[in-house]
Design a protein around this motif. Structure first.
Motif, PDB file in Angstrom:
ATOM      1  N   GLY A  59      19.722  44.084  47.174  1.00  0.00           N
ATOM      2  CA  GLY A  59      18.902  45.092  47.836  1.00  0.00           C
ATOM      3  C   GLY A  59      19.249  46.491  47.393  1.00  0.00           C
ATOM      4  N   ILE A  60      20.518  46.744  47.148  1.00  0.00           N
ATOM      5  CA  ILE A  60      20.975  48.011  46.579  1.00  0.00           C
ATOM      6  C   ILE A  60      21.713  47.659  45.297  1.00  0.00           C
ATOM      7  CG2 ILE A  60      22.476  50.013  46.847  1.00  0.00           C
ATOM      8  CD1 ILE A  60      21.840  49.956  49.821  1.00  0.00           C
ATOM      9  N   GLN A  61      21.194  48.150  44.204  1.00  0.00           N
ATOM     10  CA  GLN A  61      21.755  47.836  42.900  1.00  0.00           C
ATOM     11  C   GLN A  61      22.571  49.017  42.390  1.00  0.00           C
ATOM     12  OE1 GLN A  61      18.563  46.214  40.360  1.00  0.00           O
ATOM     13  NE2 GLN A  61      17.336  46.300  42.231  1.00  0.00           N
ATOM     14  N   MET A  62      23.591  48.723  41.632  1.00  0.00           N
ATOM     15  CA  MET A  62      24.422  49.764  41.036  1.00  0.00           C
ATOM     16  C   MET A  62      24.562  49.498  39.546  1.00  0.00           C
ATOM     17  SD  MET A  62      27.436  50.146  43.877  1.00  0.00           S
ATOM     18  CE  MET A  62      28.217  51.518  43.080  1.00  0.00           C
ATOM     19  N   THR A  63      24.460  50.546  38.748  1.00  0.00           N
ATOM     20  CA  THR A  63      24.713  50.399  37.324  1.00  0.00           C
ATOM     21  C   THR A  63      26.220  50.285  37.115  1.00  0.00           C
ATOM     22  OG1 THR A  63      24.870  52.781  36.945  1.00  0.00           O
ATOM     23  CG2 THR A  63      22.668  51.773  36.726  1.00  0.00           C
ATOM     24  N   ASP A  64      26.606  49.832  35.950  1.00  0.00           N
ATOM     25  CA  ASP A  64      28.034  49.719  35.641  1.00  0.00           C
ATOM     26  C   ASP A  64      28.731  51.068  35.756  1.00  0.00           C
ATOM     27  OD1 ASP A  64      27.786  47.003  35.178  1.00  0.00           O
ATOM     28  OD2 ASP A  64      27.547  47.242  33.016  1.00  0.00           O
ATOM     29  N   SER A  65      28.066  52.141  35.308  1.00  0.00           N
ATOM     30  CA  SER A  65      28.697  53.470  35.381  1.00  0.00           C
ATOM     31  C   SER A  65      28.860  53.917  36.826  1.00  0.00           C
ATOM     32  CB  SER A  65      27.911  54.493  34.564  1.00  0.00           C
ATOM     33  OG  SER A  65      26.605  54.635  35.056  1.00  0.00           O
ATOM     34  N   ALA A  66      27.934  53.575  37.703  1.00  0.00           N
ATOM     35  CA  ALA A  66      28.068  53.921  39.113  1.00  0.00           C
ATOM     36  C   ALA A  66      29.220  53.154  39.747  1.00  0.00           C
ATOM     37  CB  ALA A  66      26.768  53.649  39.857  1.00  0.00           C
ATOM     38  N   VAL A  67      29.329  51.868  39.430  1.00  0.00           N
ATOM     39  CA  VAL A  67      30.432  51.059  39.969  1.00  0.00           C
ATOM     40  C   VAL A  67      31.769  51.636  39.513  1.00  0.00           C
ATOM     41  CG1 VAL A  67      31.549  48.795  39.915  1.00  0.00           C
ATOM     42  CG2 VAL A  67      29.067  48.948  40.189  1.00  0.00           C
ATOM     43  N   ARG A  68      31.889  51.954  38.236  1.00  0.00           N
ATOM     44  CA  ARG A  68      33.147  52.527  37.722  1.00  0.00           C
ATOM     45  C   ARG A  68      33.494  53.827  38.451  1.00  0.00           C
ATOM     46  NH1 ARG A  68      31.070  50.781  32.754  1.00  0.00           N
ATOM     47  NH2 ARG A  68      30.219  52.848  32.340  1.00  0.00           N
ATOM     48  N   GLN A  69      32.504  54.702  38.651  1.00  0.00           N
ATOM     49  CA  GLN A  69      32.767  55.989  39.306  1.00  0.00           C
ATOM     50  C   GLN A  69      33.162  55.793  40.765  1.00  0.00           C
ATOM     51  OE1 GLN A  69      33.167  58.850  37.976  1.00  0.00           O
ATOM     52  NE2 GLN A  69      33.281  60.107  39.800  1.00  0.00           N
ATOM     53  N   VAL A  70      32.463  54.921  41.464  1.00  0.00           N
ATOM     54  CA  VAL A  70      32.785  54.664  42.874  1.00  0.00           C
ATOM     55  C   VAL A  70      34.190  54.072  42.991  1.00  0.00           C
ATOM     56  CG1 VAL A  70      32.205  53.215  44.862  1.00  0.00           C
ATOM     57  CG2 VAL A  70      30.413  54.494  43.685  1.00  0.00           C
ATOM     58  N   LEU A  71      34.532  53.140  42.120  1.00  0.00           N
ATOM     59  CA  LEU A  71      35.878  52.549  42.171  1.00  0.00           C
ATOM     60  C   LEU A  71      36.952  53.583  41.867  1.00  0.00           C
ATOM     61  CD1 LEU A  71      35.241  49.060  40.530  1.00  0.00           C
ATOM     62  CD2 LEU A  71      35.632  49.584  42.947  1.00  0.00           C
ATOM     63  N   ALA A  72      36.680  54.495  40.924  1.00  0.00           N
ATOM     64  CA  ALA A  72      37.644  55.563  40.612  1.00  0.00           C
ATOM     65  C   ALA A  72      37.811  56.495  41.813  1.00  0.00           C
ATOM     66  CB  ALA A  72      37.184  56.349  39.386  1.00  0.00           C
ATOM     67  N   LEU A  73      36.725  56.836  42.475  1.00  0.00           N
ATOM     68  CA  LEU A  73      36.797  57.704  43.662  1.00  0.00           C
ATOM     69  C   LEU A  73      37.512  56.999  44.808  1.00  0.00           C
ATOM     70  CD1 LEU A  73      33.205  59.242  43.564  1.00  0.00           C
ATOM     71  CD2 LEU A  73      35.359  60.437  43.097  1.00  0.00           C
ATOM     72  N   ARG A  74      37.242  55.714  44.976  1.00  0.00           N
ATOM     73  CA  ARG A  74      37.900  54.950  46.037  1.00  0.00           C
ATOM     74  C   ARG A  74      39.395  54.866  45.788  1.00  0.00           C
ATOM     75  NH1 ARG A  74      37.315  48.563  47.273  1.00  0.00           N
ATOM     76  NH2 ARG A  74      38.360  48.537  45.266  1.00  0.00           N
ATOM     77  N   GLU A  75      39.790  54.695  44.534  1.00  0.00           N
ATOM     78  CA  GLU A  75      41.211  54.612  44.203  1.00  0.00           C
ATOM     79  C   GLU A  75      41.936  55.901  44.601  1.00  0.00           C
ATOM     80  OE1 GLU A  75      43.825  54.198  40.192  1.00  0.00           O
ATOM     81  OE2 GLU A  75      42.123  52.836  40.410  1.00  0.00           O
ATOM     82  N   LYS A  76      41.286  57.031  44.436  1.00  0.00           N
ATOM     83  CA  LYS A  76      41.893  58.311  44.832  1.00  0.00           C
ATOM     84  C   LYS A  76      42.099  58.403  46.337  1.00  0.00           C
ATOM     85  CE  LYS A  76      40.143  60.969  40.952  1.00  0.00           C
ATOM     86  NZ  LYS A  76      39.284  62.082  40.511  1.00  0.00           N
ATOM     87  N   GLN A  77      41.306  57.655  47.110  1.00  0.00           N
ATOM     88  CA  GLN A  77      41.452  57.647  48.567  1.00  0.00           C
ATOM     89  C   GLN A  77      42.709  56.891  49.006  1.00  0.00           C
ATOM     90  OE1 GLN A  77      39.196  59.145  50.844  1.00  0.00           O
ATOM     91  NE2 GLN A  77      38.323  60.031  48.976  1.00  0.00           N
ATOM     92  N   GLY A  78      43.176  55.977  48.143  1.00  0.00           N
ATOM     93  CA  GLY A  78      44.388  55.227  48.445  1.00  0.00           C
ATOM     94  C   GLY A  78      44.214  54.156  49.500  1.00  0.00           C
ATOM     95  N   LYS A  79      42.962  53.764  49.777  1.00  0.00           N
ATOM     96  CA  LYS A  79      42.699  52.739  50.788  1.00  0.00           C
ATOM     97  C   LYS A  79      41.644  51.782  50.261  1.00  0.00           C
ATOM     98  CE  LYS A  79      43.041  56.111  54.523  1.00  0.00           C
ATOM     99  NZ  LYS A  79      42.285  56.755  55.589  1.00  0.00           N
ATOM    100  N   ASP A  80      41.601  50.601  50.865  1.00  0.00           N
ATOM    101  CA  ASP A  80      40.562  49.631  50.539  1.00  0.00           C
ATOM    102  C   ASP A  80      39.337  49.974  51.378  1.00  0.00           C
ATOM    103  OD1 ASP A  80      39.188  47.442  49.548  1.00  0.00           O
ATOM    104  OD2 ASP A  80      40.021  46.097  51.060  1.00  0.00           O
TER     105      ASP A  80
END
Length: 117
Positions: free
Chosen positions: A10-31
């Motif tokens: 229902g909500i699709q993400m491109t590979d570049s969007a997934v990579r960016q979101v995962l990089a931003l999430r990693e900076k948060q230090g939480k799952d």
């Protein structure tokens, strides 16, 4: 725009969007999961909202889309406006950032962060 990771979601993400979101999430230090939705406002009537959320805040009636262990969450009302949305990310100097391609939008504003149906 790059190819979305799956045409069945229902909500699709491109590979570049997934990579960016995962990089931003990693900076948060939480799952965290990514909550995507809409709210009233913006130049065209409705605005996209996107933020990280603790997985414990996911409600039983939320739509949840799994990307290899990373979850994208959307509330029931928002998914009516966002079903088929493709979230992309560009690192271009001009016009870069997250971009929303919404098949339900009949009109979008110039900045790309609001729409109407």
């Amino acid at each position: 725009m790059t190819q979305a990771t799956s045409q069945k979601r229902g909500i699709q993400m491109t590979d570049s969007a997934v990579r960016q979101v995962l990089a931003l999430r990693e900076k948060q230090g939480k799952d965290l999961c990514l909550r995507v939705g809409v709210r009233q406002g913006g130049c065209s009537g409705m605005s996209y909202v996107m933020d990280f959320a603790d997985p414990s805040t996911v409600k039983s009636d939320d739509e949840v889309f799994d990307y290899d262990g990373f979850q994208v969450v959307c509330d029931r009302k928002s998914i009516l406006y966002l079903y088929g949305l493709v979230l992309d990310f560009s690192d271009a100097m001009i016009g870069g950032g997250f971009q929303f391609t919404n098949p339900n939008a009949t009109q979008t504003c110039g900045c790309g962060s609001s729409f109407s149906t």
